[in-house]
Design an enzyme around this catalytic site. Structure first.
Site, PDB file in Angstrom:
ATOM      1  N   ASP A   6     -52.888  -3.386  86.673  1.00 47.64           N
ATOM      2  CA  ASP A   6     -51.505  -3.392  87.152  1.00 47.64           C
ATOM      3  C   ASP A   6     -51.105  -4.825  87.486  1.00 47.64           C
ATOM      4  O   ASP A   6     -51.683  -5.446  88.382  1.00 47.64           O
ATOM      5  CB  ASP A   6     -51.347  -2.504  88.396  1.00 47.64           C
ATOM      6  CG  ASP A   6     -49.948  -2.631  88.985  1.00 47.64           C
ATOM      7  OD1 ASP A   6     -48.982  -2.501  88.221  1.00 47.64           O
ATOM      8  OD2 ASP A   6     -49.824  -2.875  90.197  1.00 47.64           O
ATOM      9  N   GLY A   8     -48.644  -7.163  89.108  1.00 52.77           N
ATOM     10  CA  GLY A   8     -47.529  -7.288  90.035  1.00 52.77           C
ATOM     11  C   GLY A   8     -47.086  -8.740  90.098  1.00 52.77           C
ATOM     12  O   GLY A   8     -47.708  -9.626  89.503  1.00 52.77           O
ATOM     13  N   ASN A   9     -46.016  -9.008  90.832  1.00 54.65           N
ATOM     14  CA  ASN A   9     -45.511 -10.375  90.921  1.00 54.65           C
ATOM     15  C   ASN A   9     -46.418 -11.283  91.738  1.00 54.65           C
ATOM     16  O   ASN A   9     -46.384 -12.498  91.558  1.00 54.65           O
ATOM     17  CB  ASN A   9     -44.090 -10.387  91.490  1.00 54.65           C
ATOM     18  CG  ASN A   9     -43.079  -9.967  90.443  1.00 54.65           C
ATOM     19  OD1 ASN A   9     -42.797 -10.703  89.522  1.00 54.65           O
ATOM     20  ND2 ASN A   9     -42.574  -8.751  90.563  1.00 54.65           N
ATOM     21  N   SER A  10     -47.246 -10.716  92.633  1.00 54.41           N
ATOM     22  CA  SER A  10     -48.176 -11.530  93.437  1.00 54.41           C
ATOM     23  C   SER A  10     -49.619 -11.382  92.975  1.00 54.41           C
ATOM     24  O   SER A  10     -50.358 -12.353  92.921  1.00 54.41           O
ATOM     25  CB  SER A  10     -48.113 -11.136  94.911  1.00 54.41           C
ATOM     26  OG  SER A  10     -46.818 -11.269  95.417  1.00 54.41           O
ATOM     27  N   ASN A  11     -50.011 -10.149  92.681  1.00 58.16           N
ATOM     28  CA  ASN A  11     -51.409  -9.878  92.350  1.00 58.16           C
ATOM     29  C   ASN A  11     -51.552  -9.007  91.116  1.00 58.16           C
ATOM     30  O   ASN A  11     -50.712  -8.146  90.848  1.00 58.16           O
ATOM     31  CB  ASN A  11     -52.096  -9.154  93.523  1.00 58.16           C
ATOM     32  CG  ASN A  11     -52.303 -10.069  94.715  1.00 58.16           C
ATOM     33  OD1 ASN A  11     -52.965 -11.097  94.616  1.00 58.16           O
ATOM     34  ND2 ASN A  11     -51.729  -9.713  95.846  1.00 58.16           N
ATOM     35  N   TYR A 100     -33.003   7.610  86.091  1.00 54.84           N
ATOM     36  CA  TYR A 100     -32.355   6.300  86.217  1.00 54.84           C
ATOM     37  C   TYR A 100     -31.270   6.230  85.145  1.00 54.84           C
ATOM     38  O   TYR A 100     -31.428   6.798  84.063  1.00 54.84           O
ATOM     39  CB  TYR A 100     -33.393   5.192  85.948  1.00 54.84           C
ATOM     40  CG  TYR A 100     -33.520   4.118  87.017  1.00 54.84           C
ATOM     41  CD1 TYR A 100     -33.605   4.452  88.358  1.00 54.84           C
ATOM     42  CD2 TYR A 100     -33.581   2.763  86.657  1.00 54.84           C
ATOM     43  CE1 TYR A 100     -33.754   3.457  89.319  1.00 54.84           C
ATOM     44  CE2 TYR A 100     -33.732   1.769  87.610  1.00 54.84           C
ATOM     45  CZ  TYR A 100     -33.816   2.119  88.949  1.00 54.84           C
ATOM     46  OH  TYR A 100     -33.965   1.138  89.881  1.00 54.84           O
ATOM     47  N   ALA A 108     -42.426  -0.699  85.693  1.00 57.56           N
ATOM     48  CA  ALA A 108     -43.569   0.110  85.249  1.00 57.56           C
ATOM     49  C   ALA A 108     -44.410   0.558  86.442  1.00 57.56           C
ATOM     50  O   ALA A 108     -44.920   1.685  86.468  1.00 57.56           O
ATOM     51  CB  ALA A 108     -44.420  -0.694  84.267  1.00 57.56           C
ATOM     52  N   ASP A 109     -44.545  -0.294  87.460  1.00 58.07           N
ATOM     53  CA  ASP A 109     -45.360   0.077  88.634  1.00 58.07           C
ATOM     54  C   ASP A 109     -44.769   1.275  89.372  1.00 58.07           C
ATOM     55  O   ASP A 109     -45.490   2.127  89.894  1.00 58.07           O
ATOM     56  CB  ASP A 109     -45.543  -1.117  89.580  1.00 58.07           C
ATOM     57  CG  ASP A 109     -44.241  -1.795  90.006  1.00 58.07           C
ATOM     58  OD1 ASP A 109     -43.173  -1.509  89.422  1.00 58.07           O
ATOM     59  OD2 ASP A 109     -44.297  -2.620  90.941  1.00 58.07           O
ATOM     60  N   ARG A 110     -43.436   1.354  89.367  1.00 55.83           N
ATOM     61  CA  ARG A 110     -42.780   2.467  90.059  1.00 55.83           C
ATOM     62  C   ARG A 110     -43.020   3.775  89.308  1.00 55.83           C
ATOM     63  O   ARG A 110     -43.257   4.832  89.911  1.00 55.83           O
ATOM     64  CB  ARG A 110     -41.279   2.187  90.187  1.00 55.83           C
ATOM     65  CG  ARG A 110     -40.997   0.862  90.897  1.00 55.83           C
ATOM     66  CD  ARG A 110     -39.517   0.554  90.973  1.00 55.83           C
ATOM     67  NE  ARG A 110     -38.828   1.479  91.879  1.00 55.83           N
ATOM     68  CZ  ARG A 110     -37.502   1.547  91.997  1.00 55.83           C
ATOM     69  NH1 ARG A 110     -36.728   0.799  91.231  1.00 55.83           N
ATOM     70  NH2 ARG A 110     -36.957   2.392  92.852  1.00 55.83           N
TER      71      ARG A 110
HETATM   72  N1  LIG Z   1     -55.175  -7.408 101.760  1.00 55.73           N
HETATM   73  C1  LIG Z   1     -54.091  -8.150 101.967  1.00 55.73           C
HETATM   74  N2  LIG Z   1     -53.883  -8.744 103.162  1.00 55.73           N
HETATM   75  C2  LIG Z   1     -52.786  -9.488 103.383  1.00 55.73           C
HETATM   76  N3  LIG Z   1     -51.829  -9.679 102.486  1.00 55.73           N
HETATM   77  C3  LIG Z   1     -51.974  -9.116 101.313  1.00 55.73           C
HETATM   78  C4  LIG Z   1     -53.099  -8.323 100.976  1.00 55.73           C
HETATM   79  N4  LIG Z   1     -52.945  -7.864  99.720  1.00 55.73           N
HETATM   80  C5  LIG Z   1     -51.780  -8.369  99.290  1.00 55.73           C
HETATM   81  N5  LIG Z   1     -51.187  -9.116 100.235  1.00 55.73           N
HETATM   82  C6  LIG Z   1     -49.886  -9.768 100.144  1.00 55.73           C
HETATM   83  O1  LIG Z   1     -48.963  -8.730 100.026  1.00 55.73           O
HETATM   84  C7  LIG Z   1     -47.932  -9.060  99.138  1.00 55.73           C
HETATM   85  C8  LIG Z   1     -47.824  -8.004  98.101  1.00 55.73           C
HETATM   86  O2  LIG Z   1     -49.061  -7.855  97.463  1.00 55.73           O
HETATM   87  P1  LIG Z   1     -49.227  -6.839  96.260  1.00 55.73           P
HETATM   88  O3  LIG Z   1     -49.161  -5.447  96.739  1.00 55.73           O
HETATM   89  O4  LIG Z   1     -50.441  -7.229  95.502  1.00 55.73           O
HETATM   90  O5  LIG Z   1     -47.897  -7.206  95.458  1.00 55.73           O
HETATM   91  P2  LIG Z   1     -47.499  -7.123  93.929  1.00 55.73           P
HETATM   92  O6  LIG Z   1     -47.781  -5.719  93.478  1.00 55.73           O
HETATM   93  O7  LIG Z   1     -46.048  -7.454  93.952  1.00 55.73           O
HETATM   94  O8  LIG Z   1     -48.316  -8.128  93.188  1.00 55.73           O
HETATM   95  C9  LIG Z   1     -48.267 -10.442  98.592  1.00 55.73           C
HETATM   96  O9  LIG Z   1     -47.460 -11.376  99.281  1.00 55.73           O
HETATM   97  C10 LIG Z   1     -49.741 -10.616  98.901  1.00 55.73           C
HETATM   98  O10 LIG Z   1     -50.035 -11.962  99.158  1.00 55.73           O
HETATM   99  C1  LIG Z   2     -39.067  -3.977  92.054  1.00 56.01           C
HETATM  100  C2  LIG Z   2     -40.227  -4.743  91.449  1.00 56.01           C
HETATM  101  C3  LIG Z   2     -39.866  -6.224  91.425  1.00 56.01           C
HETATM  102  C4  LIG Z   2     -41.479  -4.542  92.318  1.00 56.01           C
HETATM  103  O1  LIG Z   2     -42.509  -5.375  91.818  1.00 56.01           O
HETATM  104  P1  LIG Z   2     -43.782  -5.834  92.704  1.00 56.01           P
HETATM  105  O2  LIG Z   2     -43.312  -6.020  94.082  1.00 56.01           O
HETATM  106  O3  LIG Z   2     -44.779  -4.707  92.604  1.00 56.01           O
HETATM  107  O4  LIG Z   2     -44.300  -7.064  92.071  1.00 56.01           O
HETATM  108  C5  LIG Z   2     -40.568  -4.198  90.021  1.00 56.01           C
HETATM  109  O5  LIG Z   2     -40.814  -2.844  90.080  1.00 56.01           O
HETATM  110  C6  LIG Z   2     -39.453  -4.481  89.040  1.00 56.01           C
HETATM  111  O6  LIG Z   2     -39.317  -5.588  88.562  1.00 56.01           O
HETATM  112  N1  LIG Z   2     -38.632  -3.450  88.739  1.00 56.01           N
HETATM  113  C7  LIG Z   2     -37.529  -3.537  87.820  1.00 56.01           C
HETATM  114  C8  LIG Z   2     -36.254  -3.098  88.452  1.00 56.01           C
HETATM  115  C9  LIG Z   2     -36.220  -1.614  88.831  1.00 56.01           C
HETATM  116  O7  LIG Z   2     -37.266  -0.976  89.069  1.00 56.01           O
HETATM  117  O8  LIG Z   2     -35.106  -1.071  88.901  1.00 56.01           O
HETATM  118  K   LIG Z   3     -47.127  -3.182  92.895  1.00 56.29           K
END
Ligand SMILES: Nc1ncnc2c1ncn2[C@@H]1O[C@H](COP(=O)(O)OP(=O)(O)O)[C@@H](O)[C@H]1O
Ligand SMILES: CC(C)(COP(=O)(O)O)[C@@H](O)C(=O)NCCC(=O)O
Ligand SMILES: [K+]
Length: 255
Positions: A6, A8-11, A100, A108-110
């Protein structure tokens, strides 16, 4: 064994499943600059550390909300895992009825979270995913995906405070003992954590009114534990929801 990914924008969260059992999971930071080979090194190291042989991976599935990384990771899987991954997107069977306006727009994550939640819990449901953004996904009693809400994530909100206000420092996301902070750090922690929990409750209350139902509310994502315990509405935290959803969608599409 299958590999689920998966983005995500951070991980980027990766999981290794043997049938329905999650054997390993890994979290690496999302780097938009990294190349096919750099991600290859990363996965090679993770596999080696965990005693996984790439040749045992029967298939790969990827969901991504970071479009430029899709090709990089797809190529990485072909080159280093020897498998062309399934991509969660148009043309894939999810079993989800998306209400939608433009179903291609939903992250996609949603979609993956909704599939996992429907499989695991009884509808109606609300899934709250605390990622870079925090998303609320609503599923009605019949299992239809209704849509939801997107709000700035906790990390984004915290960062905005110190970037835009000269005297506000970067803080640790820790729960303070009291809401009345008597120094800057505690005041900011109180505002962020309790304010965020209040926001979640406020949105969920409105969702319940609009759905005219009593959905079960599940939370997932990196920061779910931290906030969930301060909310009134979140009933359960399921950190592996997205990985579970990927496994289920893989099963629905293989062969
Ligand atoms: N175990 C954790 N402890 C603290 N912060 C975390 C942890 N895991 C993720 N984060 C922080 O939470 C935020 C969202 O993380 P994450 O759920 O992985 O986001 P995404 O799905 O958008 O990549 C990020 O800013 C990340 O740095
Ligand atoms: C809302 C989100 C940015 C969340 O992403 P995440 O925080 O998991 O990185 C992502 O699901 C996204 O780019 N969605 C597209 C717009 C929508 O769901 O309507
Ligand atoms: K996510």
């Amino acid at each position: 064994m299958i590999l689920v990914v998966d983005v995500g924008n951070s991980n980027i969260v990766l999981g290794i499943y043997k049938k329905k059992e999650l054997l390993h999971h890994f979290r690496i930071s999302t780097s938009r600059q990294s190349t096919v080979d750099e991600y290859g090194v990363m996965i090679h190291n993770l596999f080696q550390m965990s005693g996984i042989s790439a040749s045992k991976i029967e298939g790969v599935i990827i969901s991504s909300v970071v479009p430029p990384l899709v090709n990089v990771l797809e190529e990485m899987c072909i080159k280093y895992v020897g498998k062309k991954p399934l991509l969660v997107g148009p043309g894939i069977k999810t079993g989800l009825n998306l209400r939608y306006e433009n179903p291609r727009e939903v992250g996609a994550d949603r979609i993956v979270n909704a599939v996992a939640a429907i499989d695991r819990y009884q509808c109606p449901l609300v899934v709250v995913d605390f990622g870079t953004a925090t998303t609320f996904d609503c599923i009605d009693a019949e299992g239809n995906y209704l849509g939801g809400a997107i709000v700035p994530g906790i990390g984004i909100s915290t960062e905005a405070l110190y970037q835009r206000a000269s005297k506000l420092p970067r803080i640790e996301l820790e729960k303070p003992k009291k809401v009345i902070g008597r120094n800057t750090v505690h005041a900011m922690q109180a505002g962020i954590i309790f304010g965020y929990a209040g926001q979640v409750d406020g949105i969920v209350d409105r969702i319940k009114d609009e759905m005219k139902a009593a959905p079960k509310v599940i939370a997932t994502g990196g920061l779910a534990e931290l906030i969930a315990s301060e909310t009134r509405t979140i009933e359960e935290v399921n950190p592996m929801l997205t990985l579970e959803g990927l496994r289920i969608i893989y099963e629905r599409n293989k062969g």
